[in-house]
Enzyme design. Structure first.
Site, short mmCIF file in Angstrom:
data_model
loop_
_atom_site.label_atom_id
_atom_site.label_comp_id
_atom_site.label_asym_id
_atom_site.label_seq_id
_atom_site.Cartn_x
_atom_site.Cartn_y
_atom_site.Cartn_z
N GLU A 5 -9.98 1.97 4.03
CA GLU A 5 -9.67 3.16 3.20
C GLU A 5 -10.97 3.73 2.59
O GLU A 5 -11.18 4.95 2.61
CB GLU A 5 -8.68 2.73 2.11
CG GLU A 5 -8.36 3.73 1.04
CD GLU A 5 -7.46 3.09 -0.03
OE1 GLU A 5 -6.39 2.54 0.32
OE2 GLU A 5 -7.83 3.13 -1.23
N HIS A 49 -7.58 -3.51 4.60
CA HIS A 49 -6.98 -2.16 4.61
C HIS A 49 -7.72 -1.28 3.61
O HIS A 49 -8.09 -0.14 3.90
CB HIS A 49 -5.49 -2.27 4.25
CG HIS A 49 -4.87 -0.96 3.84
ND1 HIS A 49 -5.09 -0.38 2.61
CD2 HIS A 49 -4.05 -0.10 4.49
CE1 HIS A 49 -4.44 0.75 2.52
NE2 HIS A 49 -3.80 0.95 3.65
N ASN A 50 -7.94 -1.81 2.42
CA ASN A 50 -8.62 -1.02 1.39
C ASN A 50 -10.07 -0.74 1.76
O ASN A 50 -10.59 0.34 1.49
CB ASN A 50 -8.55 -1.72 0.03
CG ASN A 50 -7.20 -1.50 -0.63
OD1 ASN A 50 -6.21 -1.27 0.04
ND2 ASN A 50 -7.16 -1.58 -1.94
N LYS A 96 -4.58 -6.79 3.26
CA LYS A 96 -4.55 -5.64 2.34
C LYS A 96 -5.96 -5.31 1.84
O LYS A 96 -6.33 -4.14 1.70
CB LYS A 96 -3.62 -5.92 1.15
CG LYS A 96 -3.62 -4.82 0.08
CD LYS A 96 -3.21 -3.47 0.65
CE LYS A 96 -2.95 -2.36 -0.34
NZ LYS A 96 -3.86 -2.08 -1.39
N SER A 109 0.82 -1.21 0.00
CA SER A 109 0.00 0.00 0.00
C SER A 109 0.86 1.26 0.00
O SER A 109 1.94 1.29 0.58
CB SER A 109 -0.91 0.03 1.23
OG SER A 109 -1.66 1.23 1.22
C1 6PG Z 1 -3.21 1.47 -1.63
C2 6PG Z 1 -4.48 1.70 -2.37
C3 6PG Z 1 -4.41 1.09 -3.70
C4 6PG Z 1 -5.49 1.59 -4.64
C5 6PG Z 1 -6.69 0.71 -4.70
C6 6PG Z 1 -8.02 1.30 -4.40
O1 6PG Z 1 -3.31 0.90 -0.55
O2 6PG Z 1 -2.14 1.84 -2.13
O3 6PG Z 1 -5.56 1.15 -1.68
O4 6PG Z 1 -4.38 -0.28 -3.56
O5 6PG Z 1 -5.69 2.92 -4.61
O6 6PG Z 1 -6.62 0.20 -5.96
O7 6PG Z 1 -8.62 1.71 -5.56
P1 6PG Z 1 -10.17 1.84 -5.83
O8 6PG Z 1 -10.61 3.03 -5.04
O9 6PG Z 1 -10.23 2.07 -7.29
O10 6PG Z 1 -10.84 0.58 -5.44
#
Ligand code: 6PG
Length: 490
Positions: A198, A194-195, A191, A137
């Site tokens: 996010e 994590h997303n 991960k 990430s």
């Molecule tokens: C990271 C990000 C990276 C990316 C994802 C999310 O941890 O570096 O999460 O993996 O930005 O692809 O993208 P989307 O918003 O398009 O799902």
């Protein structure tokens, strides 16, 4: 410095396959730490371009075929795949397996679905090579200057990979933002979550912006300044920092705030959706992440949204902050607190999913380790993560982050009341706050002594004889609803 001509057999400590921006930045990061890096891309032009532009930055060994690439690696060979998740990854894995030998290590650094990683690890292990699914990430900048890395795969591979990955990862207080997460798909699972976090984090920031803009009537530049200020306190994080940047931006073509020229339809590549799907399977209520994924989906349902604008939907009686007698400064501070509280719920739920996944798949993930390696490099990096690390240090078996004494104290000292006020006010203003509101409901559900689930059990028993348990005795019961309503016990 190495030029293509001086490429030597078996000298590269690490190789990177895939020279799109993430791959090339990762290769440059390895090179900048003094490693000799083999690089390969399916179309050799990209490899040549990397050498031309960045060859002077360190020791690169460019290869034009996968065989040449593999031959240039030191044993045990270590190759990181940075290609599109899915079929492209499978294709590169089989090429590498073919060209490599027993004991060599293939690392997939893309955003792979963890179940694919489990399958791949199993398949590759049968050939005597090792496979490590590693979440990386930090976006393009992170790949170049120090990402947060979440490697899974066999524990034995960590001995070889650990020092290499530690050298390129972000560091916080001198500690590298990488650790072995657990076997097979553990790294990619973590991960994925994590997303998911996010997504929720971005959505709560979005909701705060929306309230300040359309509730408090502030202009983007003023909101940018507020976010910058928030970035000095509890909310100090990468996402708050870049939010201030985006809101400060003025569109060069029109002179309008940049935010106003962007179509308000959020995209998604799938990791947030995967987090929610997996949470459903595990039975973990990741409501904040779920609402964030749905909020993106609703924003992108353009035909429906256009129809709603055209046909119109009744709003009911709406009001304004002034009519409600709410002081603007107080409202801004309340929104900050609501953001903080909702973010806390999203993290609590994300860690719940990680704990549930770890149990289900037998990974032995230590949540405190994750909070530690997420403090730097990754997209959700935040000061807040220090508090989560401490919470798990205090109690590695913490039932929910919300129950940690520090966070409990934060909630008690002003967060909850502000959070309730914001959800009420947003409703009165007619402004959507799906994550703020659902997180508050989650919180109230978690602390409730009784839930309406008793009624649901009664209904299920009524129409389907699904049975229920009683609060006052052991056993399983059914009431003969259509007969004499006698209670039967099983
Ligand atoms: C990271 C990000 C990276 C990316 C994802 C999310 O941890 O570096 O999460 O993996 O930005 O692809 O993208 P989307 O918003 O398009 O799902």
């Amino acid at each position: 410095m190495t030029s293509p001509q001086s490429a030597t057999q078996g000298t590269a400590q690490i190789g990177v396959v895939g020279m799109a921006v993430m791959g090339s930045n990762l290769a440059r990061n390895f090179a900048s730490k003094g490693h000799t890096v083999a690089i390969y891309n399916r179309s050799p032009e990209k490899t040549r371009a990397v050498i031309q532009e960045h060859g002077h930055e360190g020791n690169f060994v460019p290869a034009e075929t996968i065989e040449e690439f593999v031959a240039s690696l030191e044993r045990p060979r270590k190759a990181v795949i940075m290609v599109q998740a899915g079929a492209a990854t499978d294709a590169v894995i089989s090429q590498l397996v073919e060209a490599m030998d027993e004991g060599d290590i293939i690392i997939d650094g893309g955003n792979a679905l963890f179940t694919d990683t489990i399958r791949r690890e199993h398949e590759v292990a049968q050939t005597g090579r090792h496979f490590v699914g590693a979440g990386i990430s930090g976006g393009e900048e992170g790949a170049l200057h120090g990402p947060s890395i979440m490697p899974g795969g066999p524990a034995a591979t960590w001995e070889t990979l650990g020092p290499l990955l530690e050298s390129i990862s972000a560091k916080v207080d001198g500690e590298p933002c990488v650790t072995h997460i657990g076997p097979d798909g553990a790294g990619h699972f973590v991960k994925m979550v994590h997303n998911g976090i996010e997504y929720a984090d971005m959505q709560v920031i979005g909701e705060a912006y929306h309230l300040l803009r359309y509730g408090a009537g502030l202009e983007p530049a003023a909101i940018s300044a507020i976010f910058s200020e928030w970035n000095e306190g509890d909310l100090d994080s990468y996402l708050i920092e870049i939010t201030a940047e985006v809101l400060r931006q003025v569109d060069a073509r029109t002179g309008k705030p940049f935010i106003d020229v962007i179509v308000d339809a959020a995209g998604q590549k799938g990791t947030g959706r995967w987090t929610v799907k997996e949470a459903l399977d595990l039975g973990v209520p990741t409501t904040g992440i779920g609402e964030a994924v749905f909020a993106r989906a609703l924003s992108s349902a353009l035909a429906q949204r256009e129809a709603a604008q055209r046909i119109g939907l009744p709003s009911g009686d709406l009001t304004t902050l002034a009519e409600l007698g709410i002081d603007r400064e107080q409202f801004v501070e309340d929104v900050r607190r609501a953001l903080y509280a909702s973010k806390l719920v999203a993290y609590a739920q994300g860690f719940d999913e990680i704990n549930a996944g770890s149990q289900e798949y037998g990974w032995g993930i230590k949540p405190g380790d994750l909070a530690r390696i997420w403090r730097g490099g990754c997209i959700i990096r935040a000061k807040f993560l220090n508090r989560i690390t401490e919470a798990y240090e205090r109690d590695p078996e913490l039932p929910s982050l919300l129950l940690d004494p520090y966070f409990k104290g934060e909630l008690a000292n002003g967060l909850i009341d502000a959070w309730r006020r914001v959800v009420i006010t947003a409703t009165q203003l007619g402004l959507p706050v799906p994550v703020f509101a659902s997180s508050l409901s989650y919180y109230d559900s978690l602390r409730a002594e009784r839930l309406p689930a008793a009624l649901i059990q009664g209904q299920r028993d009524f129409f389907g004889a699904h049975t229920y348990r009683r609060v006052d005795m052991e056993g399983t019961f059914h009431t003969a609803w259509s007969g004499d309503r006698e209670e039967l016990s099983y």
